[in-house]
Write an enzyme that holds these catalytic residues in place. Structure first.
Site, PDB file in Angstrom:
ATOM      1  N   ASN A   9       0.871  -1.181   0.000  1.00 24.28           N
ATOM      2  CA  ASN A   9       0.000   0.000   0.000  1.00 24.28           C
ATOM      3  C   ASN A   9       0.904   1.226   0.000  1.00 24.28           C
ATOM      4  O   ASN A   9       1.486   1.567   1.026  1.00 24.28           O
ATOM      5  CB  ASN A   9      -0.909  -0.008   1.235  1.00 24.28           C
ATOM      6  CG  ASN A   9      -1.819   1.206   1.286  1.00 24.28           C
ATOM      7  OD1 ASN A   9      -1.842   2.005   0.345  1.00 24.28           O
ATOM      8  ND2 ASN A   9      -2.558   1.340   2.368  1.00 24.28           N
ATOM      9  N   LYS A  11       0.045   4.209  -0.306  1.00 26.07           N
ATOM     10  CA  LYS A  11      -0.633   5.384   0.267  1.00 26.07           C
ATOM     11  C   LYS A  11      -0.354   6.611  -0.617  1.00 26.07           C
ATOM     12  O   LYS A  11      -0.296   6.464  -1.840  1.00 26.07           O
ATOM     13  CB  LYS A  11      -0.203   5.590   1.721  1.00 26.07           C
ATOM     14  CG  LYS A  11      -0.360   4.299   2.543  1.00 26.07           C
ATOM     15  CD  LYS A  11      -0.186   4.484   4.021  1.00 26.07           C
ATOM     16  CE  LYS A  11      -0.327   3.141   4.728  1.00 26.07           C
ATOM     17  NZ  LYS A  11      -0.321   3.251   6.180  1.00 26.07           N
ATOM     18  N   HIS A  97      -9.650   1.281   4.539  1.00 30.51           N
ATOM     19  CA  HIS A  97      -8.396   1.466   5.290  1.00 30.51           C
ATOM     20  C   HIS A  97      -8.659   2.394   6.482  1.00 30.51           C
ATOM     21  O   HIS A  97      -9.463   3.321   6.385  1.00 30.51           O
ATOM     22  CB  HIS A  97      -7.320   2.058   4.385  1.00 30.51           C
ATOM     23  CG  HIS A  97      -5.964   1.978   4.998  1.00 30.51           C
ATOM     24  ND1 HIS A  97      -5.551   2.870   5.958  1.00 30.51           N
ATOM     25  CD2 HIS A  97      -4.954   1.086   4.842  1.00 30.51           C
ATOM     26  CE1 HIS A  97      -4.330   2.521   6.354  1.00 30.51           C
ATOM     27  NE2 HIS A  97      -3.935   1.455   5.688  1.00 30.51           N
ATOM     28  N   GLU A  99      -7.081   4.770   7.590  1.00 32.77           N
ATOM     29  CA  GLU A  99      -6.860   6.200   7.291  1.00 32.77           C
ATOM     30  C   GLU A  99      -8.083   6.799   6.602  1.00 32.77           C
ATOM     31  O   GLU A  99      -8.412   7.967   6.813  1.00 32.77           O
ATOM     32  CB  GLU A  99      -5.582   6.345   6.438  1.00 32.77           C
ATOM     33  CG  GLU A  99      -4.350   6.034   7.273  1.00 32.77           C
ATOM     34  CD  GLU A  99      -3.191   5.398   6.518  1.00 32.77           C
ATOM     35  OE1 GLU A  99      -3.157   5.446   5.278  1.00 32.77           O
ATOM     36  OE2 GLU A  99      -2.298   4.835   7.198  1.00 32.77           O
ATOM     37  N   GLU A 169      -5.680  -4.805  10.312  1.00 36.16           N
ATOM     38  CA  GLU A 169      -4.623  -3.827  10.543  1.00 36.16           C
ATOM     39  C   GLU A 169      -4.902  -3.081  11.849  1.00 36.16           C
ATOM     40  O   GLU A 169      -5.661  -2.093  11.842  1.00 36.16           O
ATOM     41  CB  GLU A 169      -4.579  -2.810   9.396  1.00 36.16           C
ATOM     42  CG  GLU A 169      -4.277  -3.416   8.048  1.00 36.16           C
ATOM     43  CD  GLU A 169      -3.646  -2.404   7.098  1.00 36.16           C
ATOM     44  OE1 GLU A 169      -2.570  -2.696   6.582  1.00 36.16           O
ATOM     45  OE2 GLU A 169      -4.215  -1.310   6.909  1.00 36.16           O
ATOM     46  N   GLY A 175       2.388   2.217  10.858  1.00 39.80           N
ATOM     47  CA  GLY A 175       3.366   3.296  10.748  1.00 39.80           C
ATOM     48  C   GLY A 175       4.041   3.647  12.061  1.00 39.80           C
ATOM     49  O   GLY A 175       4.692   4.685  12.175  1.00 39.80           O
ATOM     50  N   SER A 215       3.247  -2.277  10.332  1.00 41.72           N
ATOM     51  CA  SER A 215       4.697  -2.379  10.541  1.00 41.72           C
ATOM     52  C   SER A 215       5.268  -3.745  10.145  1.00 41.72           C
ATOM     53  O   SER A 215       6.201  -4.240  10.780  1.00 41.72           O
ATOM     54  CB  SER A 215       5.065  -2.016  11.981  1.00 41.72           C
ATOM     55  OG  SER A 215       4.672  -0.670  12.267  1.00 41.72           O
TER      56      SER A 215
HETATM   57  P1  13P Z   1       2.853   0.327   7.726  1.00 41.62           P
HETATM   58  O1  13P Z   1       3.342  -0.965   7.112  1.00 41.62           O
HETATM   59  O2  13P Z   1       3.616   1.520   7.266  1.00 41.62           O
HETATM   60  O3  13P Z   1       2.714   0.210   9.202  1.00 41.62           O
HETATM   61  O4  13P Z   1       1.366   0.547   7.153  1.00 41.62           O
HETATM   62  C1  13P Z   1       0.461  -0.484   7.240  1.00 41.62           C
HETATM   63  C2  13P Z   1      -0.708  -0.115   6.426  1.00 41.62           C
HETATM   64  O5  13P Z   1      -1.461   0.776   6.774  1.00 41.62           O
HETATM   65  C3  13P Z   1      -0.919  -0.837   5.166  1.00 41.62           C
HETATM   66  O6  13P Z   1      -2.176  -0.561   4.636  1.00 41.62           O
END
Ligand code: 13P
Length: 253
Positions: A9, A11, A97, A99, A169, A175, A215
């Site tokens: 992803n 983003k 997601h 976010e 997740e 992150g 992560s």
């Molecule tokens: P990270 O791997 O940066 O923690 O992000 C996970 C994520 O949100 C994947 O959609």
């Protein structure tokens, strides 16, 4: 047998040129996937044609959208429809997601509508769920994620829910560098599968890929993916680094 999936992803990261270089470096590694394995790159929408063109000749390497709108077409400035994605040759779309839930206020009901339109157009939804830290601290994660599945997925028929990929997740692991332990991931993945089995059947639950996200990196992927109910990962930060994502793909069962 259900698929083992390494999904990147990106983003809202990378320029087009950086994205091209990243895909070229990963595909140049010449990874031969087993028949039960799949690699997906959820890239920013403007890069979908580029990603499709670059990945087209690599079997089971596919591009994915990061979002979709729940209407067929019309006066929705800035939104992207399922039909548009299909017209680009896209087969996957990330839905829900954390976010999007947090910054764009997407509710479980909104996400149910997005899942419906994706399936109607034969796109595979990669449906995200996961609890915030305050819920985990109260040990309320199981009820929290079960509600997310119930309100966004459990209106589907057994045939349709089998087409959905689920990504668990935990928000506190996204992150942050703080990964769920292998035990925590296995425990909640097995729980999610049991909730699906109760609503549908063991056979249906056994066919659904449940990815872990939060992560994931080369250093923890083998251990995380070794759990029986963890069918790969949805990877943010580490998917932007070629050597990291290559190692994560190679960590698939
Ligand atoms: P990270 O791997 O940066 O923690 O992000 C996970 C994520 O949100 C994947 O959609």
């Amino acid at each position: 047998m259900r698929k083992q999936i390494a999904a990147a992803n990106w983003k809202m990261n990378l320029t087009l040129q950086q994205g091209e270089t990243l895909l070229d470096e990963i595909t140049a590694a010449g990874i031969a996937l087993a028949s039960n394995q799949q690699v997906i790159f959820a890239v920013p929408s403007p890069y979908l044609p580029m990603a499709e063109a670059r990945l087209g000749s690599f079997a089971d390497f596919d591009a994915s959208a990061q979002n979709i709108y729940h209407k067929e077409s019309g006066a929705y400035t800035g939104e992207i429809s399922a039909a548009m994605l299909v017209s680009l040759g896209i087969k996957f779309v990330v839905i829900g997601h954390s976010e999007r839930r947090e910054y764009f206020s997407e509710s479980n009901a909104d996400l149910a509508a997005k899942v419906d339109i994706a399936l109607k157009h034969e796109l595979t939804p990669i449906f995200c769920c996961g609890e915030p830290l305050e819920i985990r601290e109260k040990e309320g994660q199981n009820a929290y994620v079960a509600k997310q599945l119930e309100e966004s997925l459990f209106h589907l028929s057994a045939d349709d829910i089998k087409k959905v990929v689920i990504a668990y997740e935990p928000i506190w692991a996204i992150g942050t560098g703080r990964t769920a332990s292998t035990e925590q991931a296995q425990e909640i993945h097995a729980y999610l599968r049991s909730v699906i089995a109760k609503k549908y059947s063991d056979a249906v639950a056994g066919e659904i890929s449940i990815l872990y996200g939060g992560s994931v990196k080369a250093a923890n992927a083998v251990e995380l993916f070794s759990s029986p109910d963890v069918d790969g990962g949805l990877v943010g930060g580490a998917s932007l680094i070629p050597a990291e994502f290559i190692a994560i793909i190679k960590a698939l069962k």
